[in-house]
Design an enzyme around this catalytic site. Sequence first.
Site, PDB file in Angstrom:
ATOM      1  N   ASP A  21       0.648  -0.939  -0.102  1.00 22.25           N
ATOM      2  CA  ASP A  21       0.025   0.046   0.158  1.00 22.25           C
ATOM      3  C   ASP A  21       1.047   1.337  -0.188  1.00 22.25           C
ATOM      4  OD1 ASP A  21      -2.624   1.076  -0.380  1.00 22.25           O
ATOM      5  OD2 ASP A  21      -2.554   1.279   2.151  1.00 22.25           O
ATOM      6  N   GLY A  22       0.399   2.441  -0.824  1.00 22.35           N
ATOM      7  CA  GLY A  22       0.554   3.992  -0.709  1.00 22.35           C
ATOM      8  C   GLY A  22       1.414   3.868  -2.122  1.00 22.35           C
ATOM      9  N   ASN A  23       1.430   3.806  -2.945  1.00 17.91           N
ATOM     10  CA  ASN A  23       1.574   3.528  -4.290  1.00 17.91           C
ATOM     11  C   ASN A  23       1.328   5.661  -4.582  1.00 17.91           C
ATOM     12  OD1 ASN A  23       2.521   1.239  -4.042  1.00 17.91           O
ATOM     13  ND2 ASN A  23       1.430   0.580  -5.927  1.00 17.91           N
ATOM     14  N   GLY A  24       0.174   5.891  -4.621  1.00 18.81           N
ATOM     15  CA  GLY A  24      -0.930   6.315  -4.241  1.00 18.81           C
ATOM     16  C   GLY A  24       0.232   7.798  -4.032  1.00 18.81           C
ATOM     17  N   ARG A  25       0.335   7.529  -2.338  1.00 19.05           N
ATOM     18  CA  ARG A  25       1.103   9.027  -1.328  1.00 19.05           C
ATOM     19  C   ARG A  25       2.565   8.758  -2.013  1.00 19.05           C
ATOM     20  NH1 ARG A  25      -0.975   5.998   3.980  1.00 19.05           N
ATOM     21  NH2 ARG A  25      -1.173   4.401   2.079  1.00 19.05           N
ATOM     22  N   HIS A  38       2.468   3.543  -8.705  1.00 18.88           N
ATOM     23  CA  HIS A  38       2.048   1.696  -9.191  1.00 18.88           C
ATOM     24  C   HIS A  38       3.331   1.299  -9.977  1.00 18.88           C
ATOM     25  CE1 HIS A  38      -1.794   1.954  -7.957  1.00 18.88           C
ATOM     26  NE2 HIS A  38      -1.929   3.398  -8.917  1.00 18.88           N
ATOM     27  N   GLU A  68     -12.221  -5.107  -4.157  1.00 23.00           N
ATOM     28  CA  GLU A  68     -12.563  -3.267  -3.523  1.00 23.00           C
ATOM     29  C   GLU A  68     -12.351  -2.431  -5.006  1.00 23.00           C
ATOM     30  OE1 GLU A  68     -12.148  -5.316  -1.316  1.00 23.00           O
ATOM     31  OE2 GLU A  68     -14.272  -5.093  -0.950  1.00 23.00           O
ATOM     32  N   ARG A  72     -12.351   1.777  -7.821  1.00 20.06           N
ATOM     33  CA  ARG A  72     -11.391   3.098  -8.497  1.00 20.06           C
ATOM     34  C   ARG A  72     -11.668   3.745  -9.660  1.00 20.06           C
ATOM     35  NH1 ARG A  72      -5.747   2.599  -5.800  1.00 20.06           N
ATOM     36  NH2 ARG A  72      -6.132   2.023  -3.715  1.00 20.06           N
ATOM     37  N   LEU A 132      11.058 -20.102  -5.038  1.00 21.93           N
ATOM     38  CA  LEU A 132      10.039 -19.572  -4.745  1.00 21.93           C
ATOM     39  C   LEU A 132       7.990 -19.557  -5.216  1.00 21.93           C
ATOM     40  CD1 LEU A 132       9.312 -16.705  -1.913  1.00 21.93           C
ATOM     41  CD2 LEU A 132       9.674 -15.494  -4.309  1.00 21.93           C
TER      42      LEU A 132
HETATM   43  C1  IPE Z   1      -5.880  -2.307   0.081  1.00 29.16           C
HETATM   44  O1  IPE Z   1      -4.893  -1.548  -0.298  1.00 29.16           O
HETATM   45  C2  IPE Z   1      -5.234  -3.287  -2.079  1.00 29.16           C
HETATM   46  C3  IPE Z   1      -4.364  -3.513  -1.650  1.00 29.16           C
HETATM   47  C4  IPE Z   1      -2.754  -3.857  -1.649  1.00 29.16           C
HETATM   48  C5  IPE Z   1      -4.126  -4.757  -3.176  1.00 29.16           C
HETATM   49  P1  IPE Z   1      -6.187  -0.398  -0.533  1.00 29.16           P
HETATM   50  O2  IPE Z   1      -5.428   0.992  -0.500  1.00 29.16           O
HETATM   51  O3  IPE Z   1      -6.919  -0.988  -1.393  1.00 29.16           O
HETATM   52  O4  IPE Z   1      -6.504  -0.244   1.424  1.00 29.16           O
HETATM   53  P2  IPE Z   1      -8.027   0.501   2.178  1.00 29.16           P
HETATM   54  O5  IPE Z   1      -9.306   1.389   0.778  1.00 29.16           O
HETATM   55  O6  IPE Z   1      -6.832   1.418   2.377  1.00 29.16           O
HETATM   56  O7  IPE Z   1      -8.106  -0.167   2.971  1.00 29.16           O
HETATM   57  C1  IPE Z   2      -1.782   0.399  -3.231  1.00 25.77           C
HETATM   58  O1  IPE Z   2      -1.407   1.481  -3.154  1.00 25.77           O
HETATM   59  C2  IPE Z   2      -1.670  -0.581  -4.493  1.00 25.77           C
HETATM   60  C3  IPE Z   2      -3.735  -0.584  -4.706  1.00 25.77           C
HETATM   61  C4  IPE Z   2      -4.052  -0.635  -4.270  1.00 25.77           C
HETATM   62  C5  IPE Z   2      -3.324  -1.294  -6.297  1.00 25.77           C
HETATM   63  P1  IPE Z   2      -2.609   2.751  -3.335  1.00 25.77           P
HETATM   64  O2  IPE Z   2      -2.725   3.062  -4.643  1.00 25.77           O
HETATM   65  O3  IPE Z   2      -3.424   1.751  -2.904  1.00 25.77           O
HETATM   66  O4  IPE Z   2      -1.816   3.830  -2.676  1.00 25.77           O
HETATM   67  P2  IPE Z   2      -2.314   4.721  -2.089  1.00 25.77           P
HETATM   68  O5  IPE Z   2      -3.335   4.203  -0.330  1.00 25.77           O
HETATM   69  O6  IPE Z   2      -3.230   5.122  -2.278  1.00 25.77           O
HETATM   70  O7  IPE Z   2      -1.286   5.453  -1.353  1.00 25.77           O
HETATM   71 MG    MG Z   3      -3.837   2.295  -0.638  1.00 29.59          MG
END
Ligand code: IPE
Ligand code: IPE
Ligand code: MG
Length: 247
Positions: A21-25, A38, A68, A72, A132
Amino acid sequence: MKTVDRLDRNNIPKHIAIIMDGNGRWAAKHGKPRVMGHENGVESVRAVVEGAGEIGVKHLTLYAFSTENWDRPKAEVEALMALLVHAIEAETQELNKNNVRLSVIGCVDVMPENVQAKLQGCVDALQNNTGLNLVLALSYSGRWDVLNAVKKLAGDLANNKITQEKINNELFQNYLSTAELPDPELMIRTSGEFRISNFLLWQIAYSELYFTNKLWPDFRKEDLFEAIIDYQNRERRFGKTSEQLTS
Ligand code: IPE
Ligand code: IPE
Ligand code: MG
């Protein structure tokens, strides 16, 4: 001392699950569009696959796209699907060289057909590898997994393949998408969020949870090793008392 040398080689988890998690940020922090986050996350995948392979982890399950996540914006979903195809094309050879096997869990039927075909091609190409086992959770959610298992089990009950008395933990587990996998000993989530977001639910009943503020595109091998060292310093009691474990 290098991080890898601080690992207890006799206590490496067999199965590690990661919520990437955290790619967007990460992208926002660097003034870039979300999709760049991503894209940069692929390098982290490469790093953890390599690191996990090096220390003898047997199964690495990566939460790459949740049920879920279909909600997006259309452009982001399309970009993620395109990135997936691109990454498979670019990485299959390297994965093969590293003796990595690929499995997929999730409701893949709803993925675009070209993505399904690419995935299957990669799974087939790597099927004889013995290192693996990289498990990609795609269009996956824990509740989907449990409900899917219940549906299959109900079918077997209706067809008299099993009887109600036979239903127990072991039997139920065999209906889950993770039937072939041991439960993860360690579950990691990046980006400072403290939640499971519908990832493996049944399977993490006794997993050790590790949370880090690192954003996924910044996560590297050393971070994986740090998480495992943290895991190795925990006492897994499974409901028993500490005294019972040490006596
Ligand atoms: C969880 O991350 C799903 C994946 C990493 C693929 P999200 O970013 O979708 O989760 P929420 O919505 O913040 O809980
Ligand atoms: C996780 O990063 C990747 C996926 C859920 C596909 P996010 O896209 O959720 O990044 P944030 O949480 O917005 O930073
Ligand atoms: Mg996220």
